[in-house]
Motif scaffolding. Structure first.
Motif, mmCIF file in Angstrom:
data_model
loop_
_atom_site.group_PDB
_atom_site.id
_atom_site.type_symbol
_atom_site.label_atom_id
_atom_site.label_comp_id
_atom_site.label_asym_id
_atom_site.label_seq_id
_atom_site.Cartn_x
_atom_site.Cartn_y
_atom_site.Cartn_z
ATOM 1 N N VAL A 111 -7.780 4.286 -3.149
ATOM 2 C CA VAL A 111 -6.707 3.312 -3.001
ATOM 3 C C VAL A 111 -6.500 3.060 -1.509
ATOM 4 O O VAL A 111 -6.592 3.973 -0.689
ATOM 5 C CB VAL A 111 -5.399 3.818 -3.658
ATOM 6 N N ALA A 112 -6.259 1.796 -1.161
ATOM 7 C CA ALA A 112 -5.967 1.456 0.232
ATOM 8 C C ALA A 112 -4.589 1.981 0.601
ATOM 9 O O ALA A 112 -3.602 1.728 -0.114
ATOM 10 C CB ALA A 112 -6.024 -0.055 0.429
ATOM 11 N N THR A 113 -4.504 2.735 1.682
ATOM 12 C CA THR A 113 -3.236 3.342 2.091
ATOM 13 C C THR A 113 -2.864 2.910 3.505
ATOM 14 O O THR A 113 -3.736 2.602 4.324
ATOM 15 C CB THR A 113 -3.326 4.879 2.054
ATOM 16 N N LYS A 114 -1.574 2.903 3.752
ATOM 17 C CA LYS A 114 -1.069 2.668 5.101
ATOM 18 C C LYS A 114 -0.856 4.033 5.738
ATOM 19 O O LYS A 114 0.026 4.788 5.327
ATOM 20 C CB LYS A 114 0.234 1.878 5.056
ATOM 21 N N ALA A 146 0.829 -1.212 0.000
ATOM 22 C CA ALA A 146 0.000 0.000 0.000
ATOM 23 C C ALA A 146 0.862 1.260 0.000
ATOM 24 O O ALA A 146 1.932 1.304 0.620
ATOM 25 C CB ALA A 146 -0.896 0.002 1.229
ATOM 26 N N PRO A 147 0.433 2.329 -0.703
ATOM 27 C CA PRO A 147 1.095 3.624 -0.580
ATOM 28 C C PRO A 147 1.075 4.082 0.879
ATOM 29 O O PRO A 147 0.164 3.751 1.641
ATOM 30 C CB PRO A 147 0.243 4.546 -1.454
ATOM 31 N N ALA A 148 2.089 4.839 1.265
ATOM 32 C CA ALA A 148 2.234 5.255 2.663
ATOM 33 C C ALA A 148 1.863 6.729 2.836
ATOM 34 O O ALA A 148 2.241 7.579 2.029
ATOM 35 C CB ALA A 148 3.666 5.012 3.137
ATOM 36 N N VAL A 149 1.142 7.001 3.928
ATOM 37 C CA VAL A 149 0.615 8.337 4.197
ATOM 38 C C VAL A 149 0.952 8.724 5.631
ATOM 39 O O VAL A 149 0.947 7.884 6.525
ATOM 40 C CB VAL A 149 -0.924 8.353 4.001
#
Length: 390
Positions: free
Chosen positions: A112-115, A75-78
């Motif tokens: 999109v599912a993000t971390k 997952a993309p990181a936030v």
């Protein structure tokens, strides 16, 4: 966003609240808290303070192609940043995975599912990204050396291919025929990109000092990376997939890489170490894209003639011995000593044709041939007339 300790509630305008469990990870430094949240694209902001990369369109399309067949694996990181003047309002800052997020938008997906890291500040995010990208190198999934220079997607596919047919029976050509028909152009391009990257990563390659790398700091290069790949490396390298099995093709590719590096170092050392105004003029003309393509193609033909190896395998089949390297070096000297590199463009019709060929990036071989810059001259078999540029 409301933090309940073991869970968080994310409230987004016009959408139902999301309740996500909070996960923790403890190391020597501290305990990190994060949650996985499905984020609409309008709620994601680029983290301008932490992003180390420029956007690479080719990488986006590579991910786009993959997510049309596979789930997004990481997952993309936030990180979150409180909105000034508000206790409950936050901005979601995307600090890693922007290519993945953009690929999702191109695929027509609205979220999109993000971390989401709940307590990661700017400095910690920068340290995390730099560590992952600069320190931790993913091991290639395949023993085939070129796979190490491919994207993760292609490494995995090469490994699957090798598992099915066995390394001793696997080949570059076999792999490009093994993938789905609609993916074969991308597979071939993946091999070409890997070939380019193996050369560009060589520490001994001095000509890299001329290359302007995308996104590089304090860049002093005079040739773009795209031009270097297409006008210097492509004319020298055997870009068609090899039919030899991987154990043999690796030996061929290593020999090719060694030959290319030595040839380009000779070209760089002799053509770009200006000590006079004439040599500075020659340098300026050599970095035209059509000049680079012509010179490197001529050097490849010089090697093929010296080694008696036919095109397109001039740099694959043999390693020159000392006597042959001496002949090749003299040929490069003759190529660079031709008067076309230092004669005024307005001197004659022939020189004006050379100027047009360089500036318009076309008909270079014909224009150089008109002034006698041909293989016979480079090999020392022919002499150019004193008035060759008239």
């Amino acid at each position: 966003m409301t933090d309940h300790g073991e869970s968080v509630t994310v409230s987004l305008s016009g959408l139902a609240d999301q309740v996500s469990p909070v996960f923790t990870e403890k190391n020597l430094e501290r305990t990190y808290r994060f949650a996985f949240v499905n984020m609409p694209r309008e709620c994601l902001y680029n983290d301008d303070q932490c992003q180390p990369r420029t956007i690479k369109p080719a990488h986006i399309w590579s991910i786009y192609s993959d997510i049309n067949r596979n789930p997004l694996h990481e997952a993309p990181a936030v990180r979150i940043e409180k909105t000034p003047g508000s206790q409950a309002s936050f901005r979601m800052l995307l600090f890693d995975g922007q290519h993945k997020a953009l690929a999702f938008w191109l695929a027509g997906r609205d979220s999109v599912a993000t971390k989401v890291y709940l307590d990661l500040d700017k400095d910690a995010a920068i340290r995390l990204v730099n560590s992952v990208q600069a320190k931790i190198r993913k091991l290639p999934l395949s023993p085939f050396e070129l796979a190490a220079k491919m994207t993760e997607e292609w490494q995995e596919r090469v490994t699957k291919y090798e598992t099915e047919v066995g390394t001793e029976s696997a080949s570059e050509d076999g792999f490009t025929r093994w993938v789905e028909k609609d993916e074969r152009p991308r597979a071939k391009q993946a091999f070409v990109d890997a070939l380019f990257d193996t050369v560009l990563s060589e520490e001994i390659l001095t000509i890299k000092s001329l290359v302007s790398r995308a996104g590089g700091a304090l860049d002093t290069g005079v040739v773009s990376e795209a031009a270097f790949r297409n006008k210097v490396l492509r004319p020298l390298l055997h870009t068609a997939p090899l039919v030899q099995y991987f154990p043999e093709s690796q030996k061929l590719r290593q020999r090719e890489r060694d030959n290319v590096c030595r040839l380009l170092n000779l070209f760089h050392d002799k053509g770009f170490k200006s000590e006079s105004p004439q040599e500075e003029l020659r340098e300026k003309r050599l970095v035209y894209q059509s000049s680079l393509a012509f010179v490197t193609s001529m050097i490849r033909r010089l090697v093929g003639h010296t080694l008696s190896v036919d095109s397109p395998r001039e740099l694959l089949e043999k390693s020159p011995d000392d006597v042959q390297w001496a002949k090749i070096e003299k040929g490069i000297d003759r190529l660079l000593q031709h008067p076309v590199w230092v004669t005024d463009f307005n001197h004659s019709v022939k020189m004006r044709a050379v100027k047009d060929a360089l500036q318009k990036n076309q008909d270079a071989e014909r224009a150089f041939g008109e002034v006698g810059l041909k293989l016979g001259y480079v090999m020392g078999a022919d002499q150019v007339a004193p008035n060759c540029v008239d």
